[in-house]
Design a protein around this motif. Sequence first.
Motif, PDB file in Angstrom:
ATOM      1  N   GLU A 338       0.852  -1.190   0.000  1.00  0.00           N
ATOM      2  CA  GLU A 338       0.000   0.000   0.000  1.00  0.00           C
ATOM      3  C   GLU A 338       0.885   1.235   0.000  1.00  0.00           C
ATOM      4  N   GLY A 339       0.483   2.306  -0.693  1.00  0.00           N
ATOM      5  CA  GLY A 339       1.229   3.553  -0.686  1.00  0.00           C
ATOM      6  C   GLY A 339       2.283   3.663  -1.764  1.00  0.00           C
ATOM      7  N   GLY A 340       2.489   2.648  -2.581  1.00  0.00           N
ATOM      8  CA  GLY A 340       3.388   2.756  -3.710  1.00  0.00           C
ATOM      9  C   GLY A 340       4.849   2.602  -3.392  1.00  0.00           C
ATOM     10  N   ARG A 341       5.204   2.264  -2.114  1.00  0.00           N
ATOM     11  CA  ARG A 341       6.628   2.080  -1.771  1.00  0.00           C
ATOM     12  C   ARG A 341       6.768   0.941  -0.766  1.00  0.00           C
ATOM     13  N   VAL A 342       7.870   0.164  -0.940  1.00  0.00           N
ATOM     14  CA  VAL A 342       8.166  -0.940  -0.025  1.00  0.00           C
ATOM     15  C   VAL A 342       9.613  -0.794   0.435  1.00  0.00           C
ATOM     16  N   GLY A 389      12.560  -2.549 -13.082  1.00  0.00           N
ATOM     17  CA  GLY A 389      13.349  -1.456 -13.644  1.00  0.00           C
ATOM     18  C   GLY A 389      14.478  -1.110 -12.691  1.00  0.00           C
ATOM     19  N   ARG A 390      15.727  -1.061 -13.196  1.00  0.00           N
ATOM     20  CA  ARG A 390      16.880  -0.820 -12.330  1.00  0.00           C
ATOM     21  C   ARG A 390      17.627   0.438 -12.757  1.00  0.00           C
ATOM     22  N   SER A 391      18.363   1.018 -11.786  1.00  0.00           N
ATOM     23  CA  SER A 391      19.198   2.189 -12.040  1.00  0.00           C
ATOM     24  C   SER A 391      20.649   1.798 -11.785  1.00  0.00           C
ATOM     25  N   ALA A 392      21.558   2.294 -12.611  1.00  0.00           N
ATOM     26  CA  ALA A 392      22.973   1.965 -12.441  1.00  0.00           C
ATOM     27  C   ALA A 392      23.599   2.717 -11.282  1.00  0.00           C
ATOM     28  N   THR A 393      22.950   3.789 -10.793  1.00  0.00           N
ATOM     29  CA  THR A 393      23.547   4.625  -9.743  1.00  0.00           C
ATOM     30  C   THR A 393      22.756   4.592  -8.452  1.00  0.00           C
ATOM     31  N   SER A 394      21.698   3.807  -8.366  1.00  0.00           N
ATOM     32  CA  SER A 394      20.868   3.788  -7.158  1.00  0.00           C
ATOM     33  C   SER A 394      20.528   2.342  -6.822  1.00  0.00           C
ATOM     34  N   ASN A 395      20.358   2.061  -5.516  1.00  0.00           N
ATOM     35  CA  ASN A 395      19.978   0.726  -5.068  1.00  0.00           C
ATOM     36  C   ASN A 395      18.469   0.522  -5.090  1.00  0.00           C
ATOM     37  N   GLU A 396      17.717   1.601  -5.364  1.00  0.00           N
ATOM     38  CA  GLU A 396      16.264   1.436  -5.428  1.00  0.00           C
ATOM     39  C   GLU A 396      15.873   0.729  -6.730  1.00  0.00           C
ATOM     40  N   VAL A 397      14.746  -0.017  -6.680  1.00  0.00           N
ATOM     41  CA  VAL A 397      14.255  -0.765  -7.835  1.00  0.00           C
ATOM     42  C   VAL A 397      12.810  -0.345  -8.106  1.00  0.00           C
ATOM     43  N   SER A 398      12.495  -0.123  -9.379  1.00  0.00           N
ATOM     44  CA  SER A 398      11.122   0.206  -9.762  1.00  0.00           C
ATOM     45  C   SER A 398      10.389  -1.065 -10.160  1.00  0.00           C
ATOM     46  N   ILE A 399       9.215  -1.273  -9.561  1.00  0.00           N
ATOM     47  CA  ILE A 399       8.390  -2.444  -9.834  1.00  0.00           C
ATOM     48  C   ILE A 399       7.141  -1.977 -10.596  1.00  0.00           C
ATOM     49  N   PHE A 400       6.920  -2.498 -11.795  1.00  0.00           N
ATOM     50  CA  PHE A 400       5.768  -2.141 -12.604  1.00  0.00           C
ATOM     51  C   PHE A 400       4.786  -3.302 -12.601  1.00  0.00           C
ATOM     52  N   VAL A 401       3.545  -3.042 -12.098  1.00  0.00           N
ATOM     53  CA  VAL A 401       2.533  -4.087 -11.966  1.00  0.00           C
ATOM     54  C   VAL A 401       1.631  -4.067 -13.205  1.00  0.00           C
ATOM     55  N   TYR A 402       1.575  -5.206 -13.912  1.00  0.00           N
ATOM     56  CA  TYR A 402       0.738  -5.347 -15.099  1.00  0.00           C
ATOM     57  C   TYR A 402      -0.426  -6.281 -14.798  1.00  0.00           C
ATOM     58  N   PHE A 403      -1.622  -5.898 -15.296  1.00  0.00           N
ATOM     59  CA  PHE A 403      -2.791  -6.766 -15.184  1.00  0.00           C
ATOM     60  C   PHE A 403      -3.514  -6.752 -16.522  1.00  0.00           C
ATOM     61  N   LYS A 404      -3.599  -7.928 -17.127  1.00  0.00           N
ATOM     62  CA  LYS A 404      -4.220  -8.091 -18.442  1.00  0.00           C
ATOM     63  C   LYS A 404      -3.625  -7.127 -19.466  1.00  0.00           C
ATOM     64  N   GLY A 405      -2.266  -7.009 -19.427  1.00  0.00           N
ATOM     65  CA  GLY A 405      -1.542  -6.252 -20.429  1.00  0.00           C
ATOM     66  C   GLY A 405      -1.350  -4.787 -20.118  1.00  0.00           C
ATOM     67  N   ALA A 406      -2.020  -4.267 -19.082  1.00  0.00           N
ATOM     68  CA  ALA A 406      -1.918  -2.831 -18.787  1.00  0.00           C
ATOM     69  C   ALA A 406      -1.106  -2.617 -17.507  1.00  0.00           C
ATOM     70  N   ASN A 407      -0.260  -1.550 -17.508  1.00  0.00           N
ATOM     71  CA  ASN A 407       0.484  -1.190 -16.301  1.00  0.00           C
ATOM     72  C   ASN A 407      -0.463  -0.398 -15.403  1.00  0.00           C
ATOM     73  N   ILE A 408      -0.912  -1.037 -14.307  1.00  0.00           N
ATOM     74  CA  ILE A 408      -1.931  -0.391 -13.484  1.00  0.00           C
ATOM     75  C   ILE A 408      -1.363   0.194 -12.196  1.00  0.00           C
ATOM     76  N   GLU A 409      -0.090  -0.118 -11.910  1.00  0.00           N
ATOM     77  CA  GLU A 409       0.458   0.383 -10.645  1.00  0.00           C
ATOM     78  C   GLU A 409       1.976   0.318 -10.713  1.00  0.00           C
ATOM     79  N   SER A 410       2.644   1.330 -10.091  1.00  0.00           N
ATOM     80  CA  SER A 410       4.111   1.345 -10.006  1.00  0.00           C
ATOM     81  C   SER A 410       4.502   1.428  -8.534  1.00  0.00           C
ATOM     82  N   ILE A 411       5.507   0.633  -8.157  1.00  0.00           N
ATOM     83  CA  ILE A 411       5.940   0.542  -6.758  1.00  0.00           C
ATOM     84  C   ILE A 411       7.444   0.755  -6.725  1.00  0.00           C
ATOM     85  N   THR A 412       7.899   1.541  -5.753  1.00  0.00           N
ATOM     86  CA  THR A 412       9.333   1.732  -5.548  1.00  0.00           C
ATOM     87  C   THR A 412       9.793   0.819  -4.418  1.00  0.00           C
TER      88      THR A 412
END
Length: 1010
Positions: A338-342, A389-412
């Motif tokens: 919840e809240g878009g970040r873990v 999704g990864r960054s070469a200069t940061s340890n954070e990772v972007s998580i893109f949630v897909y449901f039935k082909g559509a990106n419905i949520e992004s989580i850091t």
Amino acid sequence: MKTFNKVISLVTVIVFVFSMMAVPAFATGREGFPTVTGNENLTVTYYSDSALTNEIKNAEPNSVVYAKVTANVPSGTFASLDVNLAVENATIDEDISSFSIAGLARDTSVGNTINSARNGANIYIGLDSEGGGSYNSPTNYEELSVDPSYMDLAGSTSFAVTTYKLTVGASGTVKFTNSGESAGMGCGIDIGGIDFDFETGEGSGDPIVEQVTVVDTGLAIGGSTPAEKQVSFKATFDETKEYSHKLSAADLEDAIAKDITVVKTVDGTQGTDNIIADLKVDFDHENHKFTINFANGVGEGEVLATGAAATATFTYKLTEAVVDYTYDHVEFNGAKVEGGRVETAYDAKYLDDTTLKNAFVVYGKKTVDGVATEEVVAVPADKGHVNIGRSATSNEVSIFVYFKGANIESITLGFTDVPVDYSNVKAELTTTEFANNTDAATVKAAVKVTATKTQGVIKTDNITLTLGTDYDVEIYGNPANVTENGYVTVTLKGEFAEKELTPLDGKLIFGVTPDTIEYKDYVIEFEGGNTTFLATATDEDIKGKMTVKADKYVNSSKIGTEEVAPANFESVVIERSTGLVTVTLKAGEPYKGETVTATITLKDVIEYRNVRATMSTRMFPAGATDETIKGALTIVADKYVNNVLDGAEQSALPADEYTVAIDTVDANNKTVKITYSEKCISVADAYKEFAVAVGISANAKITLSPAGTVNKGEDFNAAISVEGLGTNKVYAAVIKISANTGTGTGTLVSFTPAAGYDKHSEDMENGTVTVIRNAGGTAADVLGTFTIKAAADKDAEIVVKVETLKLTTVEGDDIANLPSFTGDEERIIVTEVVVPTTAKINASFDIKTLGDVTSAKDKFKAGLKVTKGTDVVTVPAENIVVTEKKVELKDLEVEAGVYKVSVDVPGYTKAEVEIKVIYDSETNTMNVTSSATGREAIYAGDVDGNGSINAKDYADLVAKIGQAAAENVNCDLYTKDGEANISVNDIITMVYEFETYFGATITSAGLIVE
């Protein structure tokens, strides 16, 4: 510079390849090899006489006949024949060899000619190199990498091998068959060709060995007997047809039965009726298959034809329910996001995209056949998944949630406690040659240790570690000054203690200019300075107490005294009459054949052997005194002086050679202890300690294991012990128990005596055993243990009871009840626990190549193997999955054990992982552990299959690409874009990838060592 060198190498390869296009590769010196026709075989013909003039098809029971074996080789070429023959309904009386071809020999050294244990015979024929025979074609064999070594048969395509004299059986048909491989050899006819495709350049280059087919129509025994009718069955069923998943089991079976057709054939005549109604059909609905049993279709006077199938198994399909989902939420490691970040602690496993994706699960509400269940479940990957999704200069990772082909949520995804790690730790000596007597500090200072530091995604190479803080250095032998060639050992410490060091053993070798060493002033010394020995001591005993020492001089300066190793003694002479000991050292440096002497003294040896102590009784009335007990003791021995008997045998042992002590154990038990002098060197048929009883009593005790409960049908133990006697008192006992007076019954299985006792007799049916104390044994109060099987049903109570216990504390006395005996009983409840027997294992290997692996999927499937010890585990095809760049073992069900999953594909490095399946009795589960790290892979380019990619592979790869380009054919996995023919772009691409892994160290697990 690396990029420039790579471009130069690519240009070189392209020039070489186009030069090869003008001349077809491997074309010279390859003509003349024989090819397999498929008709290579052995034929068997039967005769009634040894002259082989009367061919027969039938024989009388128990009569003598002759079987002629002929080899048929249509190519007219021959290298070897190696086969085991087995015969049915007859025994081989004699092998009458008729083989005779110059240059070839029949060799029986590989096994007995007649193998009575297998009712068969071993045949091996090969080139007779010792008799002068050898290969004679092709004439240009020396230009090949292998020697085919075969002969032309001078136009002949068959030859006689041997004739067997047989005694036929009482009935049936005499027939020879190929029974398999002979010891240490292949099993076939080698016609001399080689396994090599000159068009594609593929193959091993080894001689082709054709499997032997034995053509034998058989010899009928008692040919006038009417033969039974030979029947076979043919079943047909459309396995592509689907049945409704809503049908009940009974309706489904009726529907399938209507679609099955079975036709019966009798003596080659096929019937027209469908007899499925007369046969039994067994359904396995769990696995969607069924088996038709033809046994009910075999009538009187009929038998199933040889080789005919007794059953037929088919699979069927069911329509699938329509399942759909609506999105609800996503979870990370089982917790709702919840809240878009873990936030999570930095964990190495999340550096792997696959593991990280698997930590996120997409959930939705489920509908089945259009009916909403309102159930929130993890949706299939094709409906909902995450991308990384990864960054070469940061340890954070972007998580893109897909449901039935559509990106419905992004989580850091953020990581806390980002670790600092070190790798590629290397140690080296800046100076490898030292002057003699260089001090240790200087040697240690010459060691340099560097490492690569990684903090999150930041990497720094070649940082210098600190001596004393990050690592220690020890010099071999830890000298203050080095005086000889040796090595230093580097040991990591602190935060580097668990890191891998290069070299692995930490050893760095250095050299020292040697000194001039010599030895002077030799002396002989004896252990403890004692030069007096017993007259019975052997020369070897004296030598064992002796050392030779000498003063050691280095560069003419004395540095100390050293012992000369016995290996440097030329001879040792001991003159026993004078006591003179003379040691002659080996000639030459450094001992120069020196002679060293010393004098010893020998004295007489008085010994008492075969000491025997006996007691006239060991049962005494209450109140007996120690002197009364001692009076029952008699001790005798043989006296020897210098190994010679002095006087009569078994005379009384002098009183000053032993002492006797009476110790009280408790109110009823005492111990008679005898202590002998050192002259008493052997004690036979006696004890140094006797147990005596004074007015004793005893009670029986039962101890159950496990206590409380036992699983239905399993064994439990009942240990029987004696209370009231103290330790080491019982010499014999008769025990009778029962286990049938409770609500359940236990079955007495066996009895195991405790340490110190032997089982004299056993009657498990009556629950009675007799135990007797070991000679010289030390018996405890536990007499032994009964093993009992819990034969009762769940929740029943089994009562184990000591019915009687008879025993004695006096060795050799009759066994009788002791006063005040009481029995004992214990109870145990029967439970029922289902123990798992199997678990599912998985393994995954990346395929490292730029090429498309789709067309070679079967190669990767065939290359994946599973073994348990030396046994190969059968893996169904559905458990091996090959995707675009990965070969996987999925959900293979196995029993407990240690398994190795390996991949071996020609042209690729090999890799394997170990998986352990262990039953945990505490949790009643099967635990599965794996050595896999998630980075296992196989790498294209290992042409010679030795596990590394080297210069020879490079040359072979270039040759293969050149041949493919010259012949304008597809080059298997070496095409990048999947087109039919190889192109210059493909060559450049493949060589670039090959050089990426060239020279890399690849472990047996398929990991590249950094």
